[in-house]
Scaffold this active site. Structure first.
Site, PDB file in Angstrom:
ATOM      1  N   GLU A 185       0.832  -1.197   0.000  1.00 20.54           N
ATOM      2  CA  GLU A 185       0.000   0.000   0.000  1.00 20.54           C
ATOM      3  C   GLU A 185       0.873   1.257   0.000  1.00 20.54           C
ATOM      4  O   GLU A 185       1.793   1.394   0.808  1.00 20.54           O
ATOM      5  CB  GLU A 185      -0.903   0.003   1.233  1.00 20.54           C
ATOM      6  CG  GLU A 185      -1.788   1.222   1.360  1.00 20.54           C
ATOM      7  CD  GLU A 185      -2.614   1.212   2.638  1.00 20.54           C
ATOM      8  OE1 GLU A 185      -3.541   2.030   2.742  1.00 20.54           O
ATOM      9  OE2 GLU A 185      -2.318   0.396   3.544  1.00 20.54           O
ATOM     10  N   LYS A 194      -9.599   2.381  -3.301  1.00 22.68           N
ATOM     11  CA  LYS A 194     -10.106   1.830  -2.043  1.00 22.68           C
ATOM     12  C   LYS A 194     -11.513   2.330  -1.756  1.00 22.68           C
ATOM     13  O   LYS A 194     -11.802   3.526  -1.878  1.00 22.68           O
ATOM     14  CB  LYS A 194      -9.157   2.203  -0.897  1.00 22.68           C
ATOM     15  CG  LYS A 194      -9.511   1.525   0.422  1.00 22.68           C
ATOM     16  CD  LYS A 194      -8.502   1.868   1.511  1.00 22.68           C
ATOM     17  CE  LYS A 194      -8.837   1.146   2.809  1.00 22.68           C
ATOM     18  NZ  LYS A 194      -7.917   1.492   3.903  1.00 22.68           N
ATOM     19  N   CYS A 208      -5.680  -2.690   2.799  1.00 23.04           N
ATOM     20  CA  CYS A 208      -5.679  -2.613   4.257  1.00 23.04           C
ATOM     21  C   CYS A 208      -6.867  -3.372   4.854  1.00 23.04           C
ATOM     22  O   CYS A 208      -7.078  -4.537   4.545  1.00 23.04           O
ATOM     23  CB  CYS A 208      -5.635  -1.158   4.701  1.00 23.04           C
ATOM     24  SG  CYS A 208      -5.209  -0.944   6.453  1.00 23.04           S
TER      25      CYS A 208
END
Length: 520
Positions: free
Chosen positions: A263, A342, A394
């Site tokens: 990430e 995301k 995440c």
């Protein structure tokens, strides 16, 4: 049984805290069964008063110990004094404790304890659904994760983690009612023992069945763990050293078909890193490879920022038998379509609720990169070297509904990237890895987990760790990952079969409750 209310609250707090031992890195699945049975037993002997408090104490122990790793990020990077960070942790854990507290109140207020095994699975589903939806959701420490290495894990590909949570509370409530010394009749005890036996035997039996099979094909994939210190990640002077570090660490591993960086591995905004990305695109193509990396993009026209995963290099493998033998060209150009934005944003870390009011209160509410826009719930898979990757950035890996929405017939892998440097040496990264293992088991697909400082790992389609890197080391993990074919029942049907069974069980409880009312 503790006599005073204070001693019962303390017992509930301790039992809730003991649940943490069931999750990684401890993985003592049996502790969860014992602690939860003991709590149901405690609740059943508490009468109808103070049960909200009892459930709140249990939840406070459960989350206070289980997500204590959140305090590491608040204390080390939030810029708050100790009293402030502890207060924020207490507020978060108190909010999460409201869910089991409300459940305990409703359960003991409206249902006799002999109906609990019928009622609890449905009520638990509702509670966990609310916990995963309200305020963007925080489904961490759901009970089913603790059973990855236990006798109930055979149920994971059938009813998913949330289904296993419901089966677990059915098991524990049946066991607790079976143990009660004043159970109304022998038949109830026999029924409880039968439920416990059926759940254990069926879980062990299902574990012996393989829902998907190996296709005979493999992919060679490498993951780069840069181990960049959190306090240096957004320092402008460290941008170039960080990018060169990832480039140099990758140089010896271009023999992999796909290379994965974690990430936001590229610390510059995408618009400012175009030359670097073109260079990496060319390098990947020159080696017949592809690169997937995390990066932040900011649209200066719309003033929207996105936490992205983008694919560079080969989109399709070069066809050696094609008439056109010219070298394949890279796919990258600024805001090209082979990317993922995301969707589930982390409160405080990636967006600030009540932003105008909170921004100036403390540094934790004004962290770098804490004002992102949300990507779509369902997006196309990333493509790299002819493979298709369903992405999760995440803590998105903790949302099976979102993962399922992004799985297609052509999907080969689930890829999850993260930066767990926020949580230091706590048990948070181990829990994060365990969640990824459960997703692999549920959906019958390999999960590739690339992180900044660990725990990076390749997870096979059965949820087993195939290979991994140690934490807090800069290293590259390269492995050959088998591809699979077929689908698990959970991937095909999702949560609705469990909801249906739980609703039927709850309806039966309402029927018996009505009969009890008529008799009384």
């Amino acid at each position: 049984m503790p006599n005073s209310l204070l001693s019962r609250l303390l017992a509930a707090l301790i039992l809730g805290g003991l649940l943490t031992l069931g999750y990684a890195p401890f993985s003592q699945w049996w502790v969860v069964l014992i602690a939860f049975v003991a709590f149901i037993y405690l609740l059943a002997n508490n009468g109808k008063s103070h049960n909200f408090k009892l459930g709140f104490a249990f939840g406070l122990g459960w989350f206070g110990v289980g997500i204590s790793w959140v305090h590491v990020s608040i204390a080390d990077f939030g810029g708050l004094p100790l009293i402030g960070s502890l207060s924020l942790m207490l507020l978060l854990c108190s909010y999460l404790a409201l869910f089991p507290a409300t459940l305990c109140y409703l359960l003991t207020r409206y249902f006799s304890r002999r109906l609990w095994p019928l009622v609890l699975p449905f009520m638990w589903l509702v509670m966990e659904w609310l916990r995963s939806e309200l305020f963007t959701g925080f489904p961490w420490l759901s009970l089913g994760y603790s059973q990855l290495h236990g006798p109930l894990n055979g149920w994971l590909p059938v009813i998913g983690e949330i289904g296993v949570s419901s089966v677990l509370v059915l098991f524990c409530s049946a066991a607790a009612c079976w143990l009660l010394p004043n159970t109304q009749n022998k038949g109830n005890r026999q029924a409880g023992a039968l439920v416990v036996a059926i759940i254990l035997i069926s879980g062990l039996t299902l574990e012996q069945h393989s829902w998907v099979s190996l296709s005979g094909k493999t992919a060679k994939i490498a993951m780069v763990q840069g181990n960049i210190q959190q306090e240096l990640r957004w320092v402008p002077e460290q941008d170039l050293p960080t990018m060169l570090k990832y480039q140099n660490m990758t140089a010896e591993h271009w023999d992999a078909e796909v290379v994965i960086w974690p990430e936001a591995a590229v610390p510059k905004l995408e618009s400012a890193a175009i030359d670097y990305l073109h260079e990496m695109d060319k390098l990947a193509v020159a080696h017949d490879s592809a690169l997937i990396t995390g990066i932040v993009n900011y649209n200066f026209e719309t003033r929207e920022a996105y936490n992205n995963l983008i694919s560079l290099g080969l989109k399709q493998k070069p066809k050696l038998d094609a008439e056109d033998l010219s070298l394949p060209r890279g796919q990258y150009y600024y805001v090209h379509g082979n990317r993922y934005a995301k969707h589930h944003l982390l409160p405080i870390g990636e967006f600030i609720p009540f932003e105008d009011w909170l921004r100036n209160l403390a540094p934790i509410f004004d962290l770098p990169m804490s004002s992102f826009s949300r990507g779509s719930f369902q997006q196309a898979n990333l493509q790299a070297s002819g493979y298709f990757f369903a992405p999760a950035i995440c803590f998105e890996i903790a949302f099976p509904k979102q993962i399922a929405a992004n799985l297609y017939d052509h999907t080969n892998f689930i890829i999850t990237v993260s930066n767990d440097a926020w949580f230091g040496h706590s048990h948070g990264p181990a829990q994060h890895l365990e969640i990824a293992q459960v997703r692999a088991k549920e959906f019958g697909l390999p999960v590739l987990r690339a992180t900044n400082n660990g725990i990076s790992a390749f997870i096979d389609h059965q949820g087993h760790i195939q290979s991994r890197l140690p934490q807090f080391e800069a290293a590259v993990l390269s492995d050959t990952i088998p591809l699979v074919q077929g689908q698990t029942p959970y991937r095909l049907l999702g949560n609705w079969p469990m909801w249906l069974m739980a609703l039927l069980s709850f309806s039966a409880a309402l029927y018996f409750k009505q009969k009890e009312s008529v008799k009384s």
